[in-house]
Design an enzyme around this catalytic site. Structure first.
Site, mmCIF file in Angstrom:
data_model
loop_
_atom_site.group_PDB
_atom_site.id
_atom_site.type_symbol
_atom_site.label_atom_id
_atom_site.label_comp_id
_atom_site.label_asym_id
_atom_site.label_seq_id
_atom_site.Cartn_x
_atom_site.Cartn_y
_atom_site.Cartn_z
ATOM 1 C CG ASN A 1 -25.085 0.407 -30.224
ATOM 2 O OD1 ASN A 1 -25.357 1.602 -30.247
ATOM 3 N ND2 ASN A 1 -25.207 -0.336 -29.148
ATOM 4 C CG HIS B 1 -32.298 1.949 -25.269
ATOM 5 N ND1 HIS B 1 -33.140 2.312 -26.288
ATOM 6 C CD2 HIS B 1 -32.612 0.672 -24.970
ATOM 7 C CE1 HIS B 1 -33.912 1.280 -26.591
ATOM 8 N NE2 HIS B 1 -33.616 0.267 -25.801
ATOM 9 C CG ASP C 1 -34.248 4.262 -33.541
ATOM 10 O OD1 ASP C 1 -33.034 4.134 -33.288
ATOM 11 O OD2 ASP C 1 -35.108 3.409 -33.243
ATOM 12 N N GLY D 1 -35.177 -2.654 -35.767
ATOM 13 C CA GLY D 1 -34.832 -1.334 -36.295
ATOM 14 C C GLY D 1 -35.284 -1.093 -37.717
#
Lengths: 313, 428
Positions: B100, B185, B310, B329
């Site tokens: 991403n 995901h 993560d 995030g």
């Protein structure tokens, strides 16, 4: 104008971000103070100089008629210098973030900022970044404390008390900050609260707030002293929550036959703006024996005067 | 490179079932020459001066399966150099990077750039992922075969689910044909639309749209049903709820798959969001304490295979916003091990199980010779003072972005040295 007994008690909070932060003493302080302004607002000379020299900034990121004009009028009647920012012509349109806007305004030394924002928690964020008091005029679907306070004041003036009353809140609870603030406040003041909505418009775990939930409006209205209708917030609906307005009105619109299930002297309230013929029958909304909708608007100014005065201190 | 001798260390290497006090020798090529209790002061050449680790721990270098790096496109959030330094300080020697970026890693030509940057700017092992679909739009799949040949380790849309079931079945077919690893995901896009935190009383109170736990479960159930017919290498990136664990438990006997969990979901719950703390806006969201406890138990019972950081660096400007507008995030690569060790210190999970989920399990899923201390393997390892207390401070973080989910948290256990291919690249 303030009653002398209140002088000793101070508000526990620096900002008015939500009813959930207030103690019962805070609420009583605001409601008592508001009472004194009701008469003032009905008199010929409505101007005081309690807030003379103070600067109030109204920061409305969402369109609003009654709340914005109510806050503006409240500030002016108390003698404050009131500035209402028009978001459409401001730097926010140019991509400025809320915090930067807050910093800019903070540099102009306001004494109070009134904020309405489409995002829940926006007022909390603002309050962390400015030196003055912040009054929440509605944030997302979280809280609208002055609306709940003016609703409580309206009920007290008509029914003398809130404790022991049975109050129904009906409609789009999911998207409603008014419902959330009212649930906190009415619970605190000892009312029994019934929440009425189709499951699609009922927030998850709302019963944990200490309310009764109903999907059948007639059952929910049974023996209620107050029927509080909410606006169907079409602008916040992103996908199909309801089949049609017509069907919604059939099941959740306040009509005389549904109102019959409430007590015969039940009062109808609505925070406005109303969708006539969708959540409320147009004749009921205007029924001067039952509807206190105009009174809510009137007392709204008094409540906001009280809040400005108390939080400006 | 000179030979290096370590003695008197607590060595935990789950891959080789080593959990003992002993020593370790790194040879001139940076490979492991000997390991275990037989390596001690009595049988080392007398002219060598071994380093006495005084019962500190040696773990294989951590393999972090879910890391976002800002290159290309978001270099201001994190670049390969800053990522590498942050990783080393946390004992992480191998990372799987998410696609991403801007542009998305979805074609062969960008992989060369990525590999080159990774090699030139970082000192750790970079294993890049490509996206499952072009521009993560969820419509056309990428060239798994060609991308794999260029060095892509696995395929995932990172922050997005493959919502279309037909496409998912075709992706699985291709993955099966080509032996590719796909990582989902798991979050139904329609159910989680506009959602910001766990659906429930906290969301209702804060006035934020919720993400229901069934959004995760539904995708997992769907994918595992597909997997019954299409046997491909399938990994669920992160699970967050009790409901998902129920499904995984039931299906583990029937079909072969693996799953991971973010260390955030193992140590925090939705109450930690408090007064709109945007650093705790995570995906999957933090859920109820009951969910957290069942995740910890599932890790203990080895139903969950992998712990990931993560690691999603976000600059200040992306977080200094209202909760709705703030980026999702948290930065976490440097605290991954220490935060995971909390579960060992509080007695909920055995140390060996935690280390397994951080080293040999991810390596096995990825089919890489990492995350172990086998003789002849690269000496990728970290030395840990397992009882050392420390406090997470934003300003002390090495990562370019400071969006830690555990600011001011007291942790126990700190990496003191990290080695990659026998070279000491981090020293406290």
């Amino acid at each position: 104008m303030a009653s002398k007994t209140n002088k000793a008690i101070k508000i526990s909070q620096k900002h008015l971000l939500g009813i959930q932060d207030l103690s019962i003493n805070d609420v009583n302080l605001i409601l008592d103070e508001s009472q004194s302004f009701i008469k003032l607002n009905q008199s010929k000379n409505k101007k005081l100089d309690v807030l003379r020299g103070k600067t109030q900034i109204n920061l409305f990121f969402e369109p609003s008629t009654r709340t914005q004009s109510s806050f503006e009028l409240a500030g002016k009647r108390l003698g404050a210098d009131v500035m209402s920012m028009n978001i459409n012509n401001s730097a926010i349109k140019k991509g400025e973030t809320l915090i930067d806007t807050a910093m800019t305004l903070n540099a102009m030394h306001p004494d109070i900022i009134v904020i309405r924002h489409q995002d829940s928690g926006a007022c909390n964020l603002l309050s962390q970044k400015v030196n003055c008091a912040v009054l929440n005029a509605g944030d997302g679907r979280r809280e609208h404390p002055t609306q709940a306070l003016l609703d409580a004041l309206t009920i007290i003036n008509r029914k003398k008390k809130i404790e022991g009353l049975k109050i129904a809140i009906c409609g789009d609870i999911l998207h409603s900050r008014v419902a959330r603030s009212n649930i906190y406040l009415l619970n605190m003041l000892g009312a029994e609260v019934n929440i009425i909505a189709p499951t699609n418009l009922m927030p998850k775990d709302i019963e944990k707030f200490g309310v009764n939930t109903f999907t059948d409006m007639k059952k929910g209205l049974k023996d209620c002293d107050i029927v509080m209708m909410l606006r169907l917030q079409n602008e916040r609906m992103t996908s199909s929550f309801l089949s049609s307005n017509r069907e919604y009105y059939e099941y959740y619109g306040l009509t005389p036959d549904k109102l019959d299930h409430a007590k015969s002297d039940a009062l109808i309230m609505h925070p406005g703006p109303m969708n006539r013929g969708i959540e409320i029958d147009t004749n009921l909304a205007d029924d001067i024996n039952k509807s206190v909708i105009k009174e809510q608007v009137e007392l709204g100014v008094a409540v906001r005067m009280a809040c400005l005065k108390i939080f400006c201190d | 490179m000179k030979k290096q001798y370590f003695i008197n260390a607590n060595i935990v290497d789950p891959h080789n079932s080593i959990n003992e006090l002993g020593g370790l020798i790194i040879n001139e090529e940076g490979k492991i020459e000997a390991i275990g209790k037989k390596v001690n002061i009595n049988n080392l050449p007398t002219r060598e001066k071994p380093i006495d680790l005084k019962e500190k721990y040696i773990f294989p270098g951590i393999v972090d399966m879910r890391v976002f790096v800002g290159e290309p496109g978001y270099e201001y959030k994190e670049n390969f150099r800053t990522l590498s330094n942050a990783a080393l300080s946390g004992g992480v020697t191998s990372v799987v990077t998410m696609p991403n970026t801007n542009p998305i890693i979805d074609n062969v030509s960008i992989v060369d750039f990525l590999k080159r940057r990774g090699r030139d700017k970082s000192m750790i092992n970079i294993f890049p992922c490509a996206s499952l679909t072009k521009n993560i739009e969820g419509t056309n799949m990428t060239e798994f075969g060609l991308l794999q040949k260029k060095g892509i380790i696995a395929f995932t849309d990172g922050i997005r689910t493959i919502q279309n079931t037909q496409l998912m079945s075709r992706i699985m077919n291709s993955a099966k044909d080509l032996g590719s690893l796909i990582m989902q995901h798991a979050e139904d896009l329609d159910l989680s639309k506009n959602g910001m935190i766990n659906s429930g009383i906290i969301a209702t109170k804060l006035g934020l749209s919720g993400i229901p736990d069934i959004a995760e479960r539904i995708i997992i159930e769907r994918d595992l049903t597909l997997l019954e017919n299409i046997k491909c290498r399938y990994h669920i990136s992160q699970i967050s709820s009790e409901k998902s664990i129920e499904v995984i438990k039931q299906r583990k006997e029937k079909v072969k798959f693996t799953c991971g969990v973010s260390v955030n979901n193992l140590s925090l719950n939705e109450n930690d969001i408090g007064d709109f703390r945007t650093f705790l806006k995570l995906s999957p969201p933090l859920r109820r304490e009951e969910d957290r406890i069942s995740l910890v138990n599932a890790l203990k019972d080895e139903i969950i295979d992998v712990i990931v950081s993560d690691h999603k660096p976000e600059d200040e400007e992306s977080k200094r916003l209202t909760f709705a507008q703030a980026a999702t995030g948290a930065s976490g690569i440097e605290t991954l091990l220490s935060l995971s060790l909390e579960l060992y210190h509080n007695g909920s999970v055995k140390l060996e199980t935690i280390i397994k989920a951080l080293t040999s399990n991810p390596a096995k899923i990825l089919k890489i010779n990492k995350g172990n201390l086998s003789i002849g393997a690269d000496a990728d390892l970290c030395i840990v003072d397992i009882n050392k207390p420390w406090i997470v401070k934003k300003e002390k973080l090495i990562s370019k972005s400071k969006n830690t989910s555990i600011e001011d948290k007291k942790l126990q256990g700190k990496v003191t040295n990290t080695f990659v291919k026998g070279k000491e690249l981090f020293k406290l």
